[in-house]
Write an enzyme that holds these catalytic residues in place. Structure first.
Site, short mmCIF file in Angstrom:
data_model
loop_
_atom_site.label_atom_id
_atom_site.label_comp_id
_atom_site.label_asym_id
_atom_site.label_seq_id
_atom_site.Cartn_x
_atom_site.Cartn_y
_atom_site.Cartn_z
CG ASP A 139 69.10 116.53 18.63
OD1 ASP A 139 68.20 116.62 17.77
OD2 ASP A 139 70.07 117.31 18.68
CG HIS B 14 60.25 112.07 13.81
ND1 HIS B 14 61.13 112.63 14.71
CD2 HIS B 14 59.95 113.06 12.91
CE1 HIS B 14 61.37 113.90 14.37
NE2 HIS B 14 60.66 114.17 13.29
CG LEU C 88 61.33 103.34 34.49
CD1 LEU C 88 62.54 104.09 35.07
CD2 LEU C 88 61.68 102.74 33.13
#
Length: 256
Positions: free
Chosen positions: A27, A44, A138
């Site tokens: 956020d 962004h 991962l």
């Protein structure tokens, strides 16, 4: 896809817990840009850079699974140009990073609806998932057009369709086995809510909120969240572990 909960341990090379499932609500991109007098899309773009360094740091720290909240189902309410820009950035990230992630042993898995996202993005999702399918260092999950409420409802409907009047505990067990548990949920940007993200998985997750905007989030912030996690005592509804007998005796002896 079924998610297995692995034990948490400490690697000899690091003091950080290995085998953790960590999720991040990324956020603050728009506010980061606004504070600099820039368009939201610039925030962004900076957020994508933060994704790259966070994924790499998570891999180095031995985190087992990292789930990133990239685009919620509620984000369709944003201006069409912003939505289009986010999808373009996601498509570009997957196209550029897929091979690099494979070389680093990072497996890509996208969760969320796939019937509403653009075909160009869907092609990159499938390509990235296929390219990295065998990777084991991962598991990078990216939530796109994701709603936790809807995902729980969909899974519950499938379970009900497969079984004749299942008991509630059977549904709970099946949901837990398929979805898995989350250890640590991080939210950047100063807000303190879950925003329809991994609600079932977060039942016993530790929550870490930071004022850091997502574009500024780096390895130091991730390590700070893990340090906070290590200080927590996870009891799962039980009682704290009793102190060792010799410690108790020494304490009493010193008091007498």
């Amino acid at each position: 896809m079924q998610s297995k909960v692995l034990p948490i341990n400490f690697t000899p090379q690091s003091t950080w817990p290995a085998g953790l499932s960590v999720a991040i609500i990324m956020d603050g991109n728009g506010r980061w840009a606004a504070r600099r007098g820039l368009p939201r899309v610039v925030g962004h773009r900076a957020g994508v850079v933060a994704v790259r360094r966070t994924v790499e740091h998570a891999r180095r720290l031995g985190i087992r699974q990292l789930t990133l909240y990239a685009f919620s189902s509620d984000n369709w309410r944003r201006p069409p140009l912003e939505v289009e820009s986010i999808f373009w950035l996601l498509r570009t990230y997957l196209r550029i990073e897929a091979e690099k992630l494979r070389q680093s042993g990072v497996r890509v898995e996208v969760i969320g609806r796939r019937d509403r996202i653009p075909d160009a993005l869907l092609r990159e999702i499938k390509h990235a998932e296929a390219t990295t399918a065998a990777c084991k260092n991962l598991n990078l999950r990216i939530a796109i057009d994701y709603s936790s409420r809807m995902s729980i409802a969909d899974l519950a409907c499938r379970l009900l369709a497969q079984r004749d009047t299942p008991e509630p505990n059977q549904i709970v067990q099946a949901l837990t086995e398929e979805i898995g548990d989350l250890d640590l949920l991080i939210r950047t940007g100063g807000e303190q809510r879950l925003s329809d993200f991994l609600l079932w998985e977060s039942a016993y997750a530790e929550l870490h909120f930071t004022d850091r905007m997502w574009p500024d989030f780096d390895g130091t912030d991730l390590e700070a969240a893990l340090s906070d996690f290590r200080r927590r005592e996870r009891r799962y509804g039980g009682l704290p572990a009793p102190a060792p007998a010799n410690t108790t005796a020494q304490s009493l002896g010193g008091a007498l």
